[in-house]
Write a protein that holds these residues in place. Structure first.
Motif, PDB file in Angstrom:
ATOM      1  N   UNK A   4    -106.641 -36.599  29.325  1.00 35.75           N
ATOM      2  CA  UNK A   4    -107.961 -36.885  28.760  1.00 35.75           C
ATOM      3  C   UNK A   4    -108.462 -35.697  27.941  1.00 35.75           C
ATOM      4  N   UNK A   5    -108.281 -34.499  28.449  1.00 38.12           N
ATOM      5  CA  UNK A   5    -108.741 -33.308  27.732  1.00 38.12           C
ATOM      6  C   UNK A   5    -107.978 -33.142  26.423  1.00 38.12           C
ATOM      7  N   UNK A   6    -106.665 -33.264  26.474  1.00 35.95           N
ATOM      8  CA  UNK A   6    -105.862 -33.114  25.254  1.00 35.95           C
ATOM      9  C   UNK A   6    -106.226 -34.203  24.253  1.00 35.95           C
ATOM     10  N   UNK A   7    -106.432 -35.406  24.723  1.00 30.98           N
ATOM     11  CA  UNK A   7    -106.818 -36.497  23.822  1.00 30.98           C
ATOM     12  C   UNK A   7    -108.136 -36.170  23.117  1.00 30.98           C
ATOM     13  N   UNK A  13    -102.344 -33.166  18.788  1.00 32.58           N
ATOM     14  CA  UNK A  13    -101.820 -32.402  17.664  1.00 32.58           C
ATOM     15  C   UNK A  13    -101.619 -30.962  18.118  1.00 32.58           C
ATOM     16  N   UNK A  14    -100.381 -30.608  18.436  1.00 33.27           N
ATOM     17  CA  UNK A  14    -100.074 -29.291  18.995  1.00 33.27           C
ATOM     18  C   UNK A  14    -100.421 -28.158  18.041  1.00 33.27           C
ATOM     19  N   UNK A  15    -100.367 -28.413  16.742  1.00 32.53           N
ATOM     20  CA  UNK A  15    -100.612 -27.363  15.756  1.00 32.53           C
ATOM     21  C   UNK A  15    -102.060 -27.309  15.272  1.00 32.53           C
ATOM     22  N   UNK A  26    -110.245 -22.396  17.743  1.00 33.84           N
ATOM     23  CA  UNK A  26    -109.785 -23.256  18.829  1.00 33.84           C
ATOM     24  C   UNK A  26    -108.388 -23.717  18.437  1.00 33.84           C
ATOM     25  N   UNK A  27    -107.435 -23.541  19.355  1.00 31.06           N
ATOM     26  CA  UNK A  27    -106.024 -23.697  18.985  1.00 31.06           C
ATOM     27  C   UNK A  27    -105.282 -24.634  19.929  1.00 31.06           C
ATOM     28  N   UNK A  28    -104.420 -25.464  19.337  1.00 35.57           N
ATOM     29  CA  UNK A  28    -103.444 -26.247  20.079  1.00 35.57           C
ATOM     30  C   UNK A  28    -103.971 -27.486  20.767  1.00 35.57           C
ATOM     31  N   UNK A  29    -103.140 -28.028  21.644  1.00 34.86           N
ATOM     32  CA  UNK A  29    -103.439 -29.281  22.333  1.00 34.86           C
ATOM     33  C   UNK A  29    -104.778 -29.246  23.061  1.00 34.86           C
ATOM     34  N   UNK A  42    -100.052 -18.380  16.885  1.00 34.50           N
ATOM     35  CA  UNK A  42     -98.634 -18.733  16.981  1.00 34.50           C
ATOM     36  C   UNK A  42     -98.217 -18.992  18.420  1.00 34.50           C
ATOM     37  N   UNK A  43     -98.780 -18.239  19.350  1.00 36.94           N
ATOM     38  CA  UNK A  43     -98.472 -18.434  20.770  1.00 36.94           C
ATOM     39  C   UNK A  43     -99.052 -19.747  21.278  1.00 36.94           C
ATOM     40  N   UNK A  44    -100.309 -20.033  20.926  1.00 34.94           N
ATOM     41  CA  UNK A  44    -101.001 -21.192  21.488  1.00 34.94           C
ATOM     42  C   UNK A  44    -100.643 -22.531  20.854  1.00 34.94           C
ATOM     43  N   UNK A  45     -99.956 -22.529  19.727  1.00 33.07           N
ATOM     44  CA  UNK A  45     -99.519 -23.820  19.174  1.00 33.07           C
ATOM     45  C   UNK A  45     -98.264 -24.317  19.880  1.00 33.07           C
ATOM     46  N   UNK A  46     -97.672 -23.487  20.714  1.00 28.68           N
ATOM     47  CA  UNK A  46     -96.561 -23.924  21.562  1.00 28.68           C
ATOM     48  C   UNK A  46     -97.152 -24.805  22.663  1.00 28.68           C
ATOM     49  N   UNK A  47     -96.788 -26.094  22.715  1.00 27.20           N
ATOM     50  CA  UNK A  47     -97.394 -27.001  23.698  1.00 27.20           C
ATOM     51  C   UNK A  47     -97.254 -26.521  25.141  1.00 27.20           C
ATOM     52  N   UNK A  48     -96.132 -25.932  25.483  1.00 30.56           N
ATOM     53  CA  UNK A  48     -95.940 -25.456  26.864  1.00 30.56           C
ATOM     54  C   UNK A  48     -96.945 -24.365  27.212  1.00 30.56           C
ATOM     55  N   UNK A  49     -97.071 -23.405  26.342  1.00 30.12           N
ATOM     56  CA  UNK A  49     -98.005 -22.300  26.570  1.00 30.12           C
ATOM     57  C   UNK A  49     -99.436 -22.834  26.629  1.00 30.12           C
ATOM     58  N   UNK A  50     -99.773 -23.699  25.694  1.00 24.97           N
ATOM     59  CA  UNK A  50    -101.133 -24.219  25.624  1.00 24.97           C
ATOM     60  C   UNK A  50    -101.506 -24.988  26.889  1.00 24.97           C
ATOM     61  N   UNK A  51    -100.642 -25.886  27.330  1.00 23.23           N
ATOM     62  CA  UNK A  51    -100.938 -26.672  28.532  1.00 23.23           C
ATOM     63  C   UNK A  51    -101.011 -25.766  29.755  1.00 23.23           C
ATOM     64  N   UNK A  52    -100.153 -24.772  29.841  1.00 22.76           N
ATOM     65  CA  UNK A  52    -100.233 -23.827  30.961  1.00 22.76           C
ATOM     66  C   UNK A  52    -101.585 -23.123  30.968  1.00 22.76           C
ATOM     67  N   UNK A  53    -102.068 -22.736  29.793  1.00 22.22           N
ATOM     68  CA  UNK A  53    -103.368 -22.071  29.713  1.00 22.22           C
ATOM     69  C   UNK A  53    -104.497 -23.033  30.078  1.00 22.22           C
TER      70      UNK A  53
END
Length: 138
Positions: A4-7, A13-15, A26-29, A42-53
């Motif tokens: 819901x948050x990512x939506x 849109x990861x980028x 404000x960056x990433x998913x 550049x770090x936060x557009x990585x979906x894995x990093x962004x979701x972890x954060x």
């Protein structure tokens, strides 16, 4: 809840990078707010990093909440500039609660759960509407 948050934040849109009026980005998913430094972006557009954060931030918000924390009240801190944010997230969570994963396609067309990168510290249920408590690091 992560879905819901990512939506709401990026429409998957990861980028996504939004330059905010306050001067940050404000960056990433999860549209994580902070400096507009290119290395940070550049770090936060990585979906894995962004979701972890995002998961880490949600955990911190939930555990540090001191007032109006019932229900999803603690979620106000994720997007404090949007008074209807908790209601909007709750609406998506309620629509998806206990639904088969295919119900997510109604919320996020074209998104397939198998393509969402989840770390071991942020393992997701395959159902939309999972509470943040399930996403805490072990």
């Amino acid at each position: 809840m992560i879905f819901a948050i990512v939506h709401l934040e990026s429409r998957w849109t990861a980028t996504a990078v939004n330059h905010e009026a306050a001067g940050g980005c404000s960056v990433g998913l999860g549209q994580i707010y902070g400096s507009c430094h290119p290395k940070r972006i550049a770090t936060l557009v990585d979906p894995r990093v962004n979701i972890q954060r995002v998961v880490s931030m949600l955990h911190g918000l939930e555990t540090s909440c001191r007032t109006r924390c019932d229900g999803l009240g603690w979620l106000r801190g994720y997007n404090p500039g949007a008074p209807s944010y908790v209601r909007r997230v709750s609406g998506i969570v309620e629509r998806c609660h206990d639904a088969h994963p295919s119900a997510l396609r109604d919320v996020c067309p074209g998104m397939h759960l198998s393509h969402v990168p989840w770390s071991t510290s942020a393992r997701a249920s395959s159902q939309c509407g999972t509470s943040a408590r399930r996403h805490r690091a072990a």
